[in-house]
Each structure stands twice: as structure tokens, then as C-alpha cells.
Design a protein around this motif. Structure first.
Motif, PDB file in Angstrom:
ATOM      1  N   GLN A  84     -66.836  52.645 -60.230  1.00 36.91           N
ATOM      2  CA  GLN A  84     -67.017  53.845 -61.050  1.00 36.91           C
ATOM      3  C   GLN A  84     -67.073  55.074 -60.131  1.00 36.91           C
ATOM      4  OE1 GLN A  84     -68.636  51.009 -61.490  1.00 36.91           O
ATOM      5  NE2 GLN A  84     -68.373  50.439 -63.629  1.00 36.91           N
ATOM      6  N   GLY A  85     -66.251  56.057 -60.444  1.00 34.39           N
ATOM      7  CA  GLY A  85     -66.241  57.295 -59.674  1.00 34.39           C
ATOM      8  C   GLY A  85     -65.450  57.237 -58.385  1.00 34.39           C
ATOM      9  N   ARG A  86     -64.828  56.107 -58.079  1.00 36.37           N
ATOM     10  CA  ARG A  86     -64.054  55.991 -56.848  1.00 36.37           C
ATOM     11  C   ARG A  86     -62.606  56.390 -57.057  1.00 36.37           C
ATOM     12  NH1 ARG A  86     -64.908  50.218 -54.050  1.00 36.37           N
ATOM     13  NH2 ARG A  86     -62.732  50.634 -53.514  1.00 36.37           N
ATOM     14  N   ASP A  87     -61.923  56.725 -55.947  1.00 37.21           N
ATOM     15  CA  ASP A  87     -60.489  56.992 -56.017  1.00 37.21           C
ATOM     16  C   ASP A  87     -59.735  55.735 -55.580  1.00 37.21           C
ATOM     17  OD1 ASP A  87     -60.568  56.864 -53.223  1.00 37.21           O
ATOM     18  OD2 ASP A  87     -60.654  59.047 -52.990  1.00 37.21           O
ATOM     19  N   HIS A  88     -58.411  55.868 -55.458  1.00 34.78           N
ATOM     20  CA  HIS A  88     -57.562  54.710 -55.155  1.00 34.78           C
ATOM     21  C   HIS A  88     -57.102  54.692 -53.701  1.00 34.78           C
ATOM     22  CE1 HIS A  88     -56.869  55.045 -59.663  1.00 34.78           C
ATOM     23  NE2 HIS A  88     -57.335  53.825 -59.518  1.00 34.78           N
ATOM     24  N   ARG A  89     -57.922  55.234 -52.794  1.00 37.65           N
ATOM     25  CA  ARG A  89     -57.493  55.344 -51.399  1.00 37.65           C
ATOM     26  C   ARG A  89     -57.274  53.981 -50.743  1.00 37.65           C
ATOM     27  NH1 ARG A  89     -61.753  55.173 -47.679  1.00 37.65           N
ATOM     28  NH2 ARG A  89     -60.579  56.515 -46.260  1.00 37.65           N
ATOM     29  N   VAL A  90     -58.047  52.976 -51.106  1.00 32.76           N
ATOM     30  CA  VAL A  90     -57.859  51.647 -50.513  1.00 32.76           C
ATOM     31  C   VAL A  90     -56.533  51.049 -50.976  1.00 32.76           C
ATOM     32  CG1 VAL A  90     -58.768  49.300 -50.329  1.00 32.76           C
ATOM     33  CG2 VAL A  90     -60.339  51.257 -50.307  1.00 32.76           C
ATOM     34  N   ALA A  91     -56.263  51.151 -52.267  1.00 28.72           N
ATOM     35  CA  ALA A  91     -54.986  50.656 -52.790  1.00 28.72           C
ATOM     36  C   ALA A  91     -53.818  51.405 -52.167  1.00 28.72           C
ATOM     37  CB  ALA A  91     -54.956  50.785 -54.307  1.00 28.72           C
ATOM     38  N   ALA A  92     -53.965  52.711 -52.016  1.00 25.58           N
ATOM     39  CA  ALA A  92     -52.897  53.513 -51.414  1.00 25.58           C
ATOM     40  C   ALA A  92     -52.658  53.105 -49.961  1.00 25.58           C
ATOM     41  CB  ALA A  92     -53.246  54.996 -51.503  1.00 25.58           C
ATOM     42  N   LEU A 177     -75.574  51.134 -63.696  1.00 20.84           N
ATOM     43  CA  LEU A 177     -76.491  52.274 -63.782  1.00 20.84           C
ATOM     44  C   LEU A 177     -75.759  53.607 -63.762  1.00 20.84           C
ATOM     45  CD1 LEU A 177     -79.290  50.959 -61.413  1.00 20.84           C
ATOM     46  CD2 LEU A 177     -79.521  51.382 -63.872  1.00 20.84           C
ATOM     47  N   SER A 178     -74.497  53.595 -63.340  1.00 19.91           N
ATOM     48  CA  SER A 178     -73.750  54.854 -63.263  1.00 19.91           C
ATOM     49  C   SER A 178     -73.444  55.443 -64.633  1.00 19.91           C
ATOM     50  CB  SER A 178     -72.438  54.647 -62.491  1.00 19.91           C
ATOM     51  OG  SER A 178     -71.520  53.875 -63.253  1.00 19.91           O
ATOM     52  N   TYR A 179     -73.491  54.609 -65.691  1.00 16.76           N
ATOM     53  CA  TYR A 179     -73.135  55.141 -67.006  1.00 16.76           C
ATOM     54  C   TYR A 179     -74.230  54.955 -68.062  1.00 16.76           C
ATOM     55  CZ  TYR A 179     -71.730  50.270 -67.866  1.00 16.76           C
ATOM     56  OH  TYR A 179     -71.718  48.907 -67.976  1.00 16.76           O
ATOM     57  N   ILE A 180     -75.380  54.365 -67.720  1.00 16.77           N
ATOM     58  CA  ILE A 180     -76.397  54.226 -68.760  1.00 16.77           C
ATOM     59  C   ILE A 180     -76.890  55.605 -69.194  1.00 16.77           C
ATOM     60  CG2 ILE A 180     -77.127  51.972 -67.881  1.00 16.77           C
ATOM     61  CD1 ILE A 180     -79.756  53.322 -67.023  1.00 16.77           C
ATOM     62  N   GLY A 181     -77.001  55.781 -70.487  1.00 13.71           N
ATOM     63  CA  GLY A 181     -77.441  57.043 -71.055  1.00 13.71           C
ATOM     64  C   GLY A 181     -76.398  58.139 -71.062  1.00 13.71           C
ATOM     65  N   LYS A 182     -75.238  57.874 -70.479  1.00 15.11           N
ATOM     66  CA  LYS A 182     -74.196  58.902 -70.394  1.00 15.11           C
ATOM     67  C   LYS A 182     -73.153  58.693 -71.493  1.00 15.11           C
ATOM     68  CE  LYS A 182     -74.873  59.625 -65.474  1.00 15.11           C
ATOM     69  NZ  LYS A 182     -74.264  59.603 -64.117  1.00 15.11           N
ATOM     70  N   PRO A 183     -72.546  59.788 -71.974  1.00 12.34           N
ATOM     71  CA  PRO A 183     -71.605  59.664 -73.089  1.00 12.34           C
ATOM     72  C   PRO A 183     -70.234  59.158 -72.660  1.00 12.34           C
ATOM     73  CG  PRO A 183     -71.784  61.957 -72.421  1.00 12.34           C
ATOM     74  CD  PRO A 183     -72.776  61.198 -71.590  1.00 12.34           C
ATOM     75  N   PHE A 184     -69.641  58.365 -73.512  1.00  8.79           N
ATOM     76  CA  PHE A 184     -68.245  57.972 -73.374  1.00  8.79           C
ATOM     77  C   PHE A 184     -67.726  57.669 -74.768  1.00  8.79           C
ATOM     78  CE2 PHE A 184     -70.805  54.165 -72.622  1.00  8.79           C
ATOM     79  CZ  PHE A 184     -70.249  53.230 -73.470  1.00  8.79           C
ATOM     80  N   THR A 185     -66.443  57.454 -74.889  1.00  5.05           N
ATOM     81  CA  THR A 185     -65.867  57.233 -76.212  1.00  5.05           C
ATOM     82  C   THR A 185     -65.422  55.783 -76.381  1.00  5.05           C
ATOM     83  OG1 THR A 185     -63.651  57.897 -75.481  1.00  5.05           O
ATOM     84  CG2 THR A 185     -65.081  59.612 -76.418  1.00  5.05           C
ATOM     85  N   ARG A 186     -65.521  55.329 -77.600  1.00  8.11           N
ATOM     86  CA  ARG A 186     -64.948  54.047 -77.996  1.00  8.11           C
ATOM     87  C   ARG A 186     -64.354  54.222 -79.382  1.00  8.11           C
ATOM     88  NH1 ARG A 186     -67.243  50.875 -81.825  1.00  8.11           N
ATOM     89  NH2 ARG A 186     -69.399  51.214 -82.464  1.00  8.11           N
ATOM     90  N   LEU A 187     -63.463  53.338 -79.759  1.00  8.11           N
ATOM     91  CA  LEU A 187     -62.800  53.418 -81.052  1.00  8.11           C
ATOM     92  C   LEU A 187     -63.748  52.963 -82.154  1.00  8.11           C
ATOM     93  CD1 LEU A 187     -59.943  54.166 -82.073  1.00  8.11           C
ATOM     94  CD2 LEU A 187     -59.384  51.728 -81.973  1.00  8.11           C
ATOM     95  N   ASN A 264     -79.741  60.515 -61.843  1.00  2.85           N
ATOM     96  CA  ASN A 264     -78.909  59.544 -61.129  1.00  2.85           C
ATOM     97  C   ASN A 264     -79.639  58.217 -60.982  1.00  2.85           C
ATOM     98  OD1 ASN A 264     -76.972  58.280 -59.611  1.00  2.85           O
ATOM     99  ND2 ASN A 264     -77.379  59.427 -57.727  1.00  2.85           N
ATOM    100  N   PRO A 265     -79.686  57.410 -62.037  1.00  2.00           N
ATOM    101  CA  PRO A 265     -80.414  56.134 -61.954  1.00  2.00           C
ATOM    102  C   PRO A 265     -79.838  55.173 -60.927  1.00  2.00           C
ATOM    103  CG  PRO A 265     -79.135  56.270 -63.978  1.00  2.00           C
ATOM    104  CD  PRO A 265     -79.105  57.632 -63.366  1.00  2.00           C
TER     105      PRO A 265
END
Length: 371
Positions: A84-92, A177-187, A264-265
Motif C-alpha cells: 500500500q502506497g508503494r510505487d513500481h520501482r522494483v518491477a521497473a 493498518l494503512s487503511y483502517i478507518g480511511k475511506p475507499f469505494t466499493r460497488l 497513522n496507525p
């Protein structure tokens, strides 16, 4: 020919299982990497492999390209996390080095965005796969297995319940813990709806395990499945803990985050893991995975299909490790011709996914496709 397979985070919670599984493969030369040289050497020395394992110090936050040039892998499995929150530098860096790349990411944006590397991967003739884990690989495999029974698939309700007595990976905890309590969308109701991590609390009745609590999780499926299965109106993924106090404790933390009282839990992941471990005597080593699919059959009648995995004796972590092991072994043998960068979809059937799990105490409770 023997392929050099490098597992990043190779002595970690998931990486160690992947490395141990692949080391026994005669087509694989196992290369274990991590940021602590002593731990890498100790773990590699204890591996029983068809070929003598190698230990390498490599920190993904450092010069990955230089590390790959030194180690010379043919295939890289990134099991470091959290994604979560990482970029793709390793894959690149893997693409630039001309080696195949797999990861066990469960980060929604990370997995859904891997296609940005597709042109570069194709140009180099390598395969780059993100999400070679329970989500979205296993979830999509289950849906595709049952899809012929549906005239219209309308709802997917899926989740993972953790055992109390289990090895606790710090990266896994930080990811959750990076997303608990934080908003996101689902269908929901056919349109994107805002939910908050670890809320929408509900119970699911499992075979063998009984009722367990669940809370909303942000996973790649929420971004990928509405397009993949366009008839969907409801899509939910959740996770939970075996012991109610641990689950409810995280639920309470989610409200602190939502209220802006805890920013930041994930910073407190290690302390929370130690606190959760105090509940071990009240739990077991049994974990599970579920998917409940509903909609209409081809005659327009209501239909529901239920699929459960129940793992005992702490064997649950082998479930998310299976795709990386399967794909790395196939790449080592030259059995995959596909190239480019993509989420882990349409690469492993449900039957193929379940086959290596037969070596562990993991039971399948599933409805038939027909009937």
C-alpha cells in the motif's frame, strides 16, 4: 536449464514459505534476499533445496538495479510488503534487468496500476505479474469457476479470517493498518459507494469455524472486478480475526482514525502485534477464506454459490503463497509464453491453485458448479 529465482523478503512470513516451496524444485536455483545479511544467511543455510541456495543482502529501498546486476536472477518474487502506497520501482528495475517479476501485493492501487509497465515489459520480453496471491488471483479463479452456472452474476461477498495462533508478519499488519478507518469505494447498489476500512462489521458462518467477525478491506478486486464482471451490483471484501477482542480493538481504532484522532496507525503495528499475541491462549491455528456468489441462473432463477477454505494448524499463510510458487515454477520451466505487465488474472485456474494446497491441512467446502 536451471532458473535463478530470487525471493525478496525471503526470510519473512510469506517469503520464507515461497522460498521453501521453490527450493525443492529441481528447475529452480533458490536465491534468498533480505536487508539483514545475518538473517538471510541463517535462513538460506537451513533451506533444503535441489540446488544449494544462495543468500544475498538486498534492500528494496536501496539501489535495486545494482543488486539485480550483481545477483543475476532470471525471476524475481517480491514478498517484501507492505505494498500500500508503494510505487513500481522494483518491477521497473526487473524489466530493465531483463528478468521476470512476480509479487504478492494486495494493495488496491499497486496491483490495479501495474499495467502502466506493460509496454516496457513487452519490449524486454518479460512477464510482470502483480497480486499473485489470494487477491485477485484466488478470488477471480473462484468466480470464473462458478461463472458458467450464472446467467447473471449480481453479488460477490468475499473475505479472509485470520487464526489467532499464527506467525504475525509486520508488513502484513502495516498493510492492513494503512487503511483502517480511511475511506475507499466499493460497488454497492450498482454504483461506487464510500466505506471505511474495518467498518461495515458483519458475521459470516464458516464450516468448522462457526461465526466470525469481519470488517471492510480495500483490495485490488474492488477496482478490477466491476469491469471484469460488468453485471455486478454488489462487491464486498472483508477480513477478520478469530478472537473477537482483537477484531473489536481494530474496529475501535478505525473510529479513532475516522475521527482524525489517530493519523497513522501503521506506526504502531509492532506494538499492536505484541498486544494481539496476548490473546493467543484464547484462539487456535484455524483460519479461513470465503466467497459467496449470488445472482440468477440461466433460467432467471435466484442462485447462490458458496466456497470456503478452512486451514488448520497455522497452514493458512500457504494459501496466499500458492500463486507465486506456481507461476515461478512454470516460468522456470519455460511453460508460460505470455509477456507484459498485468494483475494476476487468467493465469491460474482454481484447480491449479488448489492442487499444491493438498500438501497442507487445508479443507475445501464448496458448492458444485451445477446443482
Amino acid at each position: 536449464m536451471v532458473a535463478r529465482v530470487l525471493v525478496l523478503g525471503g526470510y519473512g512470513n510469506f517469503g520464507s514459505r515461497i522460498a521453501s516451496s521453490l527450493a525443492a524444485d529441481e528447475a529452480v536455483q533458490m536465491l534468498v534476499a533480505g536487508r539483514t545479511p545475518a538473517r538471510v544467511k541463517t535462513f538460506a543455510a537451513g533451506l533444503k533445496g535441489a540446488h544449494a541456495p544462495e543468500a544475498h543482502a538486498l534492500d528494496i529501498n536501496g539501489d535495486v538495479a545494482a543488486g539485480l546486476a550483481r545477483i543475476r536472477p532470471d525471476i524475481v518474487v517480491d514478498a517484501t510488503g507492505p505494498f500500500q502506497g508503494r510505487d513500481h520501482r522494483v518491477a521497473a528495475a526487473c524489466i530493465e534487468a531483463g528478468c521476470h517479476y512476480l509479487d504478492i501485493a494486495d494493495g488496491r492501487d499497486f496491483v490495479a496500476g501495474i499495467g502502466a509497465l506493460d509496454a516496457a515489459a513487452r519490449a524486454q520480453g518479460v512477464l510482470v505479474v502483480s497480486g499473485a496471491s489470494s487477491v485477485p488471483c484466488l478470488t477471480a479463479a473462484v468466480v470464473d469457476h462458478y461463472l458458467p452456472a450464472f446467467g447473471r452474476l449480481e453479488s460477490i461477498d468475499a473475505g479472509i479470517t485470520a487464526a489467532q495462533q499464527t506467525n504475525r508478519g509486520l508488513a502484513t499488519a502495516e498493510g492492513a493498518l494503512s487503511y483502517i478507518g480511511k475511506p475507499f469505494t466499493r460497488l454497492s447498489g450498482g454504483v461506487p459507494a464510500t466505506v471505511h476500512g474495518w467498518q461495515e462489521m458483519h458475521r459470516i458462518d464458516y464450516p468448522e469455524l462457526g461465526n466470525r467477525l469481519f470488517g471492510a478491506c480495500d483490495v485490488p478486486d474492488l477496482a478490477l472486478f466491476p469491469t471484469r464482471y460488468p453485471s455486478l451490483g454488489e462487491l464486498r471484501f472483508a477480513a477478520g480475526h478469530e478472537t473477537a477482542p482483537v477484531h473489536l480493538g481494530l474496529w475501535a481504532l478505525s473510529w479513532l482514525v475516522r475521527a482524525g484522532l489517530l493519523r497513522n496507525p501503521a506506526r504502531h503495528a509492532a506494538a499492536l502485534l505484541r498486544l494481539a499475541a496476548r490473546m493467543d491462549r484464547f484462539g487456535s491455528g484455524r483460519s479461513g477464506f470465503h466467497m459467496i456468489l449470488s445472482g440468477q441462473d440461466r433460467a432467471g432463477r435466484a442462485i447462490e454459490k458458496r466456497f470456503f477454505l478452512v486451514a488448520r494448524f497455522g497452514h493458512g499463510p500457504f494459501i496466499p503463497c500458492a500463486p507465486a510458487v506456481i507461476l515461478a515454477a512454470r516460468l522456470a520451466r519455460g511453460e508460460i509464453a505470455r509477456r507484459g505487465a498485468m494483475p494476476c488474472l487468467d493465469l491460474i485456474s482454481l484447480a491449479d491453485y488448489l492442487r499444491p494446497l493438498a500438501a497442507f491441512d487445508i479443507r475445501i467446502h464448496a458448492d458444485p458448479v451445477e446443482g
